[in-house]
Design a protein around this motif. Structure first.
Motif, short mmCIF file in Angstrom:
data_model
loop_
_atom_site.label_atom_id
_atom_site.label_comp_id
_atom_site.label_asym_id
_atom_site.label_seq_id
_atom_site.Cartn_x
_atom_site.Cartn_y
_atom_site.Cartn_z
N VAL A 262 -1.67 -10.44 11.38
CA VAL A 262 -1.21 -9.48 10.38
C VAL A 262 0.13 -8.89 10.79
CG1 VAL A 262 -1.73 -7.32 9.23
CG2 VAL A 262 -3.57 -8.87 9.86
N LYS A 263 1.05 -8.88 9.89
CA LYS A 263 2.33 -8.21 10.14
C LYS A 263 2.52 -7.17 9.07
CE LYS A 263 3.39 -10.12 13.70
NZ LYS A 263 3.85 -9.49 14.94
N ASP A 264 3.16 -6.07 9.44
CA ASP A 264 3.40 -5.09 8.40
C ASP A 264 4.70 -4.39 8.62
OD1 ASP A 264 2.66 -2.76 10.22
OD2 ASP A 264 0.90 -4.07 10.27
N ALA A 265 5.23 -3.84 7.56
CA ALA A 265 6.50 -3.15 7.64
C ALA A 265 6.60 -2.15 6.51
CB ALA A 265 7.65 -4.15 7.55
N MET A 266 7.31 -1.08 6.77
CA MET A 266 7.55 -0.10 5.73
C MET A 266 8.66 -0.62 4.81
SD MET A 266 5.71 2.59 6.06
CE MET A 266 4.61 3.32 7.27
N ILE A 267 8.49 -0.48 3.54
CA ILE A 267 9.62 -0.76 2.65
C ILE A 267 9.77 0.39 1.66
CG2 ILE A 267 9.31 -3.27 2.85
CD1 ILE A 267 8.19 -3.30 0.10
N ARG A 268 10.96 0.55 1.18
CA ARG A 268 11.19 1.56 0.15
C ARG A 268 10.83 0.98 -1.21
NH1 ARG A 268 17.02 1.83 1.45
NH2 ARG A 268 16.27 -0.03 2.52
N VAL A 269 10.27 1.79 -2.05
CA VAL A 269 9.96 1.31 -3.40
C VAL A 269 10.61 2.25 -4.41
CG1 VAL A 269 7.78 0.30 -2.69
CG2 VAL A 269 7.83 2.65 -3.52
N PRO A 270 10.90 1.74 -5.59
CA PRO A 270 11.51 2.60 -6.62
C PRO A 270 10.56 3.73 -6.98
CG PRO A 270 11.59 0.28 -7.24
CD PRO A 270 10.71 0.37 -6.04
N GLU A 271 11.11 4.82 -7.40
CA GLU A 271 10.30 5.96 -7.78
C GLU A 271 9.41 5.59 -8.98
OE1 GLU A 271 11.35 10.65 -7.30
OE2 GLU A 271 12.88 9.13 -7.71
N GLY A 272 8.32 6.29 -9.09
CA GLY A 272 7.51 6.15 -10.28
C GLY A 272 6.50 5.02 -10.26
N LEU A 273 6.37 4.35 -9.14
CA LEU A 273 5.34 3.31 -9.07
C LEU A 273 4.09 3.90 -8.44
CD1 LEU A 273 7.32 0.18 -7.81
CD2 LEU A 273 6.35 0.57 -10.08
N ASP A 274 2.97 3.82 -9.13
CA ASP A 274 1.76 4.35 -8.52
C ASP A 274 0.96 3.23 -7.86
OD1 ASP A 274 0.56 2.95 -10.47
OD2 ASP A 274 -0.12 4.68 -11.65
N ALA A 275 -0.17 3.60 -7.31
CA ALA A 275 -0.97 2.64 -6.55
C ALA A 275 -1.32 1.41 -7.38
CB ALA A 275 -2.25 3.31 -6.04
N ASP A 276 -1.65 1.64 -8.63
CA ASP A 276 -2.04 0.52 -9.48
C ASP A 276 -0.88 -0.45 -9.69
OD1 ASP A 276 -4.64 1.18 -9.71
OD2 ASP A 276 -4.40 2.34 -11.57
N ASP A 277 0.31 0.10 -9.87
CA ASP A 277 1.48 -0.76 -10.02
C ASP A 277 1.65 -1.64 -8.79
OD1 ASP A 277 2.00 0.36 -12.47
OD2 ASP A 277 3.29 1.93 -11.63
N VAL B 183 0.84 -1.18 0.00
CA VAL B 183 0.00 0.00 0.00
C VAL B 183 0.88 1.23 0.00
CG1 VAL B 183 -1.74 1.26 1.28
CG2 VAL B 183 -1.74 -1.22 1.32
N PRO B 184 0.63 2.13 -0.93
CA PRO B 184 1.48 3.33 -0.96
C PRO B 184 1.16 4.24 0.21
CG PRO B 184 -0.32 3.52 -2.54
CD PRO B 184 -0.41 2.14 -1.96
N VAL B 185 2.19 4.73 0.87
CA VAL B 185 1.93 5.69 1.94
C VAL B 185 2.66 7.01 1.73
CG1 VAL B 185 1.43 4.00 3.75
CG2 VAL B 185 3.77 4.71 3.36
N ALA B 186 3.70 7.00 0.91
CA ALA B 186 4.40 8.24 0.63
C ALA B 186 5.12 8.09 -0.70
CB ALA B 186 5.37 8.58 1.75
N GLU B 187 5.89 9.11 -1.01
CA GLU B 187 6.55 9.17 -2.31
C GLU B 187 7.23 7.85 -2.69
OE1 GLU B 187 7.18 10.61 -5.82
OE2 GLU B 187 5.97 11.54 -4.24
N LYS B 188 8.24 7.49 -1.90
CA LYS B 188 8.99 6.29 -2.24
C LYS B 188 8.86 5.23 -1.15
CE LYS B 188 13.22 7.40 -3.73
NZ LYS B 188 14.46 8.23 -3.71
N THR B 189 7.74 5.27 -0.46
CA THR B 189 7.55 4.36 0.65
C THR B 189 6.24 3.61 0.49
OG1 THR B 189 8.47 6.16 1.96
CG2 THR B 189 7.73 4.20 3.15
N ALA B 190 6.25 2.35 0.83
CA ALA B 190 5.01 1.59 0.82
C ALA B 190 4.94 0.78 2.10
CB ALA B 190 4.96 0.67 -0.38
N LEU B 191 3.73 0.44 2.48
CA LEU B 191 3.53 -0.42 3.63
C LEU B 191 3.26 -1.81 3.09
CD1 LEU B 191 3.14 -0.28 6.77
CD2 LEU B 191 0.71 -0.20 6.28
N MET B 192 4.07 -2.77 3.53
CA MET B 192 3.81 -4.13 3.09
C MET B 192 3.07 -4.86 4.20
SD MET B 192 6.24 -7.09 1.56
CE MET B 192 7.21 -7.32 3.01
N ILE B 193 1.94 -5.41 3.84
CA ILE B 193 1.11 -6.10 4.82
C ILE B 193 1.10 -7.59 4.49
CG2 ILE B 193 -1.22 -6.36 5.73
CD1 ILE B 193 -1.66 -3.42 4.87
#
Lengths: 341, 341
Positions: free
Chosen positions: A159-174, A141-151
């Motif tokens: 349920v476990k979750d953690a923040m991970i960095r994602v490459p730039e340019g990926l939108d919610a649909d990606d 789930v996208p939460v910020a520019e280059k950050t997503a929450l992985m659930i």
DNA sequence: CGTTAGCACTCGTCAGTGTTGAGTGCTAAC
DNA sequence: GTTAGCACTCAACACTGACGAGTGCTAACG
């Protein structure tokens, strides 16, 4: 010298009395007890023998005797007569559990409360280790520019979750479609297979290599590590009610142990299957808990993974009752949690 | 009678001394102190005045004086000279926070630990109220036949989840697309708008009326209710180190209060903005905490939603230090958490 | 020969007592 | 206005003796 029936009887009477009163028990007290038909003098002789054998100790001359750890060990191994919880109580416990069963962690938390409430000791519950669970669903789930929450959702509804960095340019649909792929590839896989599955995915989808790499790392870490929130403690103040903790320093060091989840985890280390494990005094390896007893049972979620529930109290513990409660609670917990499966 | 400068000076000296020693302080002690150039006799006269004015009390004749709650109130209102935390300490605190910043709840938990560590009192942190957050993402995950896990991700990276029942016959893909719709319709909506959005959705998608109904109910409940895990307590054993809790019964009732999250929540009820709120003794409404002081500050996540962090300690508390630490911590926490936005 | 009554002995607990010292309030002198 | 001196108060502490719960030993009993 061997233990004959009369010595067993007297030892049991002493332990029973000491468990409730916490005062050194004298020969007269035992003599008066129903079921023991001997005079104080006779009892004294037997007590003297029991002391020599290491089952009793005298805090000082002219005080009564108190049971040694060896005596408790004998007691829980041979002398105990397990009592069933009365139906009312069973009912009440079950109700409390089911009541809040919307969520696994909620269930566990209220289980801890019920446990400490029913026993008046301190209760500890360890959530099932993630490594033994299977992945059911992965979602980014996208939460910020280059950050997503992985659930990560497991088969026990945990349920476990953690923040991970994602490459730039990926939108919610990606992220959405990546999640889909992740879920398809990982669903129902146990830990061992995750790495393998990832390898394949990396081959197929070279363009998201970095993202997948980070995801794998996080999943592995989550599956292996046990984090603090996996341990729930109930009734930590309960022990202060017992005279052995009327010394504030003892109380404090006890509470300090409770705050260090690592130590707790060590203390509750595995005990196979459904059985009850009892550690009396120094039998548990933590020095700070050397005058505590720890009774643990385990519960199951699904087929494989299991967690531990336990009671920590003074060595002078009502083992009978604690065992009954833990046994019942272990089963109840397994029932409630396995509904999710 | 009015308070002149000398009375202020003496009162401050008394409070400073009492805060560190917890012993009734006598005229000679104050007289010896640097900065006070009067003989014990003069000090005694002033102390006598201060007692009459209600700022001091004598536990018994021929004992020194101890400050009253009124004195503490005066102290924090006028006499306090806020000190900055030294850079080393600031650095250390920040490090601890950022270190584990993979996840909001992790940050909050370690913040509680840092707080209680830095102050040696008991710390409490309340997570931001969900109602003030915005929904970022909603996801339904199948976990059993007619059960799904609904996961709600908010703009602060806080995750809430709950089991909901789903109509029979919906497979993972169906839930997937429903999640998509839910997310599209609810994303960035504040609480008020959720109900409205649901109404529209119900009109459009009549076939999933029951599912949506349950989902709405759960979301509303989650948004409004504050559940237990929103409150994190650190260093509960710390207070046992202070002489005012050397009485086990006091200690126990204090710990019992800490275990009842409802009471804690009541105590920490809102305090506007960034300021520091101080409640001394009976000023907080909970009888069991009437000889405690509670100092709270707040932190922000994003623009609107905020949480509370606080310290609970004896009325004889090192207000100076506590205020400094809380103030710094509130800012640090806001910084770290707002990164997710 | 196992069991028990009797008795001297031990030792922690508790109440009472005197001493000590920290601290106060008052008064008179500076 | 400030301070030195002094009588007074009272908690804390150590000491004492009485009390009682409990033991171990011995001798008597059935």
């Amino acid at each position: 010298m061997q233990l004959d029936d009369r010595k067993y009887l007297i030892l049991q009477a002493i332990i029973d009395d000491y468990i409730t009163t916490a005062m050194p028990v004298g020969s007269r007290t035992i003599s008066r007890k129903s079921g023991v038909g001997y005079s104080p003098a006779t009892i004294r002789n037997e007590m003297s023998d029991l002391e020599e054998l290491g089952y009793l100790a005298q805090p000082h001359t002219s005080a009564g005797r108190i049971p040694s750890n060896k005596a408790y060990r004998l007691y829980v191994d041979h002398l105990i007569k397990t009592v069933k919880l009365n139906p009312d109580e069973r009912e009440r416990i079950h109700e409390h559990l089911v009541d809040k069963s919307r969520r696994v962690e909620g269930v566990i938390r209220s289980a801890a409360d019920v446990l400490s409430d029913a026993t008046k000791y301190t209760s500890v519950i360890v959530a099932p280790k993630l490594g033994t669970l299977r992945i059911k669903h992965v979602q980014l789930v996208p939460v910020a520019e280059k950050t997503a929450l992985m659930i990560i959702v497991t088969n026990a509804g945990i349920v476990k979750d953690a923040m991970i960095r994602v490459p730039e340019g990926l939108d919610a649909d990606d992220l959405y479609s990546i999640s889909r792929v992740l879920t398809q590839n990982l669903a129902d896989k146990p830990l061992e297979a995750v790495r393998q599955a990832f390898a394949e995915m990396l081959r197929d989808a070279a363009d998201h290599r970095r993202l997948l790499g980070e995801a794998l790392q996080v999943i592995e870490q989550k599956l292996e590590s046990e984090d603090q929130s996996d341990i729930i403690i109930g009734g930590s103040a309960n022990l202060l009610g017992y005279p052995e903790y009327s010394d504030v320093n003892k109380a404090r060091s006890f509470l300090a142990v409770l705050e260090s989840k690592d130590t707790i985890r060590k203390v509750l280390s595995r005990n196979g299957g459904m059985e009850i494990t009892i550690r009396i005094g120094p039998e548990n390896q933590v020095p700070a808990l050397n005058d505590c007893s720890i009774v643990t049972a385990s519960y199951r979620v699904g087929d494989h993974s299991n967690g531990t529930l336990g009671i920590i109290g003074p060595t002078r513990m009502n083992y009978n009752r604690v065992i009954s409660v833990l046994d019942f609670m272990g089963r109840a917990l397994s029932d409630v949690l396995s509904e999710y499966k």
